[in-house]
Enzyme design. Structure first.
Site, mmCIF file in Angstrom:
data_model
loop_
_atom_site.group_PDB
_atom_site.id
_atom_site.type_symbol
_atom_site.label_atom_id
_atom_site.label_comp_id
_atom_site.label_asym_id
_atom_site.label_seq_id
_atom_site.Cartn_x
_atom_site.Cartn_y
_atom_site.Cartn_z
ATOM 1 N N ASP A 1 35.020 23.497 -74.153
ATOM 2 C CA ASP A 1 34.575 24.855 -74.485
ATOM 3 C C ASP A 1 34.733 25.794 -73.297
ATOM 4 O O ASP A 1 34.824 25.358 -72.144
ATOM 5 C CB ASP A 1 33.111 24.851 -74.953
ATOM 6 C CG ASP A 1 32.139 24.415 -73.857
ATOM 7 O OD1 ASP A 1 32.411 23.388 -73.204
ATOM 8 O OD2 ASP A 1 31.125 25.102 -73.648
ATOM 9 N N ASP B 1 38.429 26.542 -66.539
ATOM 10 C CA ASP B 1 37.127 25.887 -66.714
ATOM 11 C C ASP B 1 36.935 25.660 -68.206
ATOM 12 O O ASP B 1 36.542 26.562 -68.921
ATOM 13 C CB ASP B 1 36.030 26.790 -66.136
ATOM 14 C CG ASP B 1 34.643 26.231 -66.332
ATOM 15 O OD1 ASP B 1 34.528 25.063 -66.716
ATOM 16 O OD2 ASP B 1 33.673 26.978 -66.103
ATOM 17 N N GLU C 1 29.614 22.445 -72.990
ATOM 18 C CA GLU C 1 29.076 22.316 -71.641
ATOM 19 C C GLU C 1 28.542 23.658 -71.150
ATOM 20 O O GLU C 1 27.513 23.732 -70.485
ATOM 21 C CB GLU C 1 30.163 21.811 -70.679
ATOM 22 C CG GLU C 1 29.657 21.442 -69.286
ATOM 23 C CD GLU C 1 29.650 22.599 -68.299
ATOM 24 O OE1 GLU C 1 29.084 22.432 -67.213
ATOM 25 O OE2 GLU C 1 30.200 23.683 -68.606
ATOM 26 N N HIS D 1 34.732 31.923 -65.636
ATOM 27 C CA HIS D 1 33.914 32.748 -66.552
ATOM 28 C C HIS D 1 34.264 34.223 -66.467
ATOM 29 O O HIS D 1 33.462 35.069 -66.846
ATOM 30 C CB HIS D 1 32.400 32.587 -66.301
ATOM 31 C CG HIS D 1 31.917 31.172 -66.437
ATOM 32 N ND1 HIS D 1 30.587 30.834 -66.425
ATOM 33 C CD2 HIS D 1 32.587 30.015 -66.596
ATOM 34 C CE1 HIS D 1 30.469 29.520 -66.565
ATOM 35 N NE2 HIS D 1 31.679 29.000 -66.655
HETATM 36 ZN ZN LIG Z 1 33.075 23.891 -66.636
#
Ligand SMILES: [Zn+2]
Length: 402
Positions: free
Chosen positions: A77, A135, A169, A374
């Protein structure tokens, strides 16, 4: 296939998780990538399955008999903080200076000083409208490519190697439904860190704090000596928490209190905080300080004016890793032997590996190679993807002998 080719494919899947959802995975779209990963493993000849919660597990059986059972874990995710839909990965030949993304957004040398390490290298960036998803799809691609190398080269010695790809996560639920009993690994690594070389095994001890303040409301014109304004009372509590222990005033191993959410009015108010500290003793004394403060304020303002509930969220995995320090020594060795300088840094957060470590699967975190997670400025140097495959393979080699 190279890790880069895989990565460029995986980022096309929108796998944004959603903490408002009660299902697992939190978003059905994660299942498309998880399902594709299971199929990819099977097509490589690996025994893989996806359970009812979307977790993908696989095992490559040992070709050297009974040895350590090491695992590698990554999550599919991406953070709900920024859109992960219609990701448009762009390859650039970095020649130094600031990077201007397609929509005009800049990745500056000032904000990302490490950029200077990558002059002359190929970087994968976004078009500025979404995050990239390094990520943790970089981790997924690196693990999958290592798996392919292992199965295509049976002369490489390895013990049982376990793989898991997990959902959610980013919303703190990555290990909620992890089936450790069936998984079978002794220990392993999450491949979910940042800049290449990072080894992380110290994370925060974490607790959440829920504070209720009960006031007394009355018309302000006739409030003298009667009104107890919960807003004022809350401010009094908040002012007892040192300003020097806020996230914006702390770094490294410094812990903090953070007011996360406040709602209410004169009659009642609710505030939520988080408490973080790497050091267990300091963590406990931070919690005690809150309890003492509330006791003090209740003495001053009356019983039950303040009610507080403190709940532990997760603990520093270093407590567990210190008894399994071969994981760190071997990660350092693996990185050095493929020409990467290992850097041990404390995580100012938690990881899936922290939870897993406390549940019996010691699991420090290794770099993926990515930066600026992010956010729209997220990027990863292409070579880092391939280097991390070498690191994983080196670790497999190490644990084929132990
Ligand atoms: Zn991560």
């Amino acid at each position: 296939m190279t890790a880069k080719e895989r990565f460029l494919n995986y980022v096309k899947y929108d796998t944004t998780s959603d903490d408002g959802s009660l299902t697992c995975p939190s978003t059905a779209s994660q299942l498309f990538l998880l399902g594709a990963l299971k199929e990819e493993l099977i097509s490589l000849g690996v025994d893989a399955k996806m359970d009812e919660n979307g977790y993908v597990y696989a095992k490559i059986p040992s070709n050297v008999g009974e040895k350590s059972k090491v695992c590698f874990i990554a999550h599919v995710d991406t953070s709900p903080a920024v859109s992960g839909k219609d990701v448009n990965p762009t390859l650039i030949d970095y020649q130094g200076g600031d990077i201007v993304l397609a929509n005009g957004l800049k990745i500056t040398e000032k904000e990302t000083p490490d950029l200077k390490k990558y002059v002359g290298k190929e970087l994968i960036v976004t078009d500025g409208n979404t995050l990239l998803g390094a990520d943790d799809k970089a981790g997924v691609a690196e693990i999958m490519t290592a798996v392919e190398t292992l199965v295509n080269n049976p002369e490489i010695k390895h013990g049982d190697v376990f793989i898991a790809f997990t959902p959610d996560e980013e919303i703190g639920r990555g290990t909620d439904k992890f089936n450790l009993k069936e998984f079978g690994a002794d220990f392993g690594y999450t491949i979910d860190g940042g800049a290449i070389g990072e080894i992380e095994y110290e994370n925060f001890n974490a607790a959440s704090l829920n504070l209720t303040v009960n006031g007394v409301s009355i018309h302000p014109g006739s409030a003298k000596n009667v009104m107890k304004n919960a807003v004022d009372l809350f401010c009094e509590f908040h002012s007892l928490l040192p300003e020097t222990m806020r996230p914006n005033a702390t770094e490294g191993y410094e812990g903090f209190y953070m007011a996360d959410e406040v709602s209410g009015g004169i009659e009642s108010l609710n505030a939520k905080y988080i408490i973080r500290n790497h050091d267990k003793q300091k963590f406990e004394s931070m919690k005690k300080y809150v309890l003492d403060s509330v006791e003090f304020l209740n003495k001053k303002h009356g019983e039950n004016t303040f009610n507080v509930e403190i709940k532990d969220s997760y603990f520093n995995m270093s407590e567990i890793i210190k008894d399994n320090f071969h994981l760190i020594d071997n990660a350092k060795f693996a990185m050095q032997s493929v020409g990467i300088e290992p850097v041990i840094i404390p995580i100012r957060g938690g990881t899936d590996g922290a939870r897993l470590s406390y549940e019996g699967l010691p699991c420090p975190n290794l770099s993926t190679g990515g930066y600026n997670f992010h956010g729209r400025r997220e990027f990863i140097p292409s070579f880092a993807l391939e280097k991390m495959v070498e690191v994983i393979l080196k670790l497999v080699e190490v644990y084929s002998k132990i």
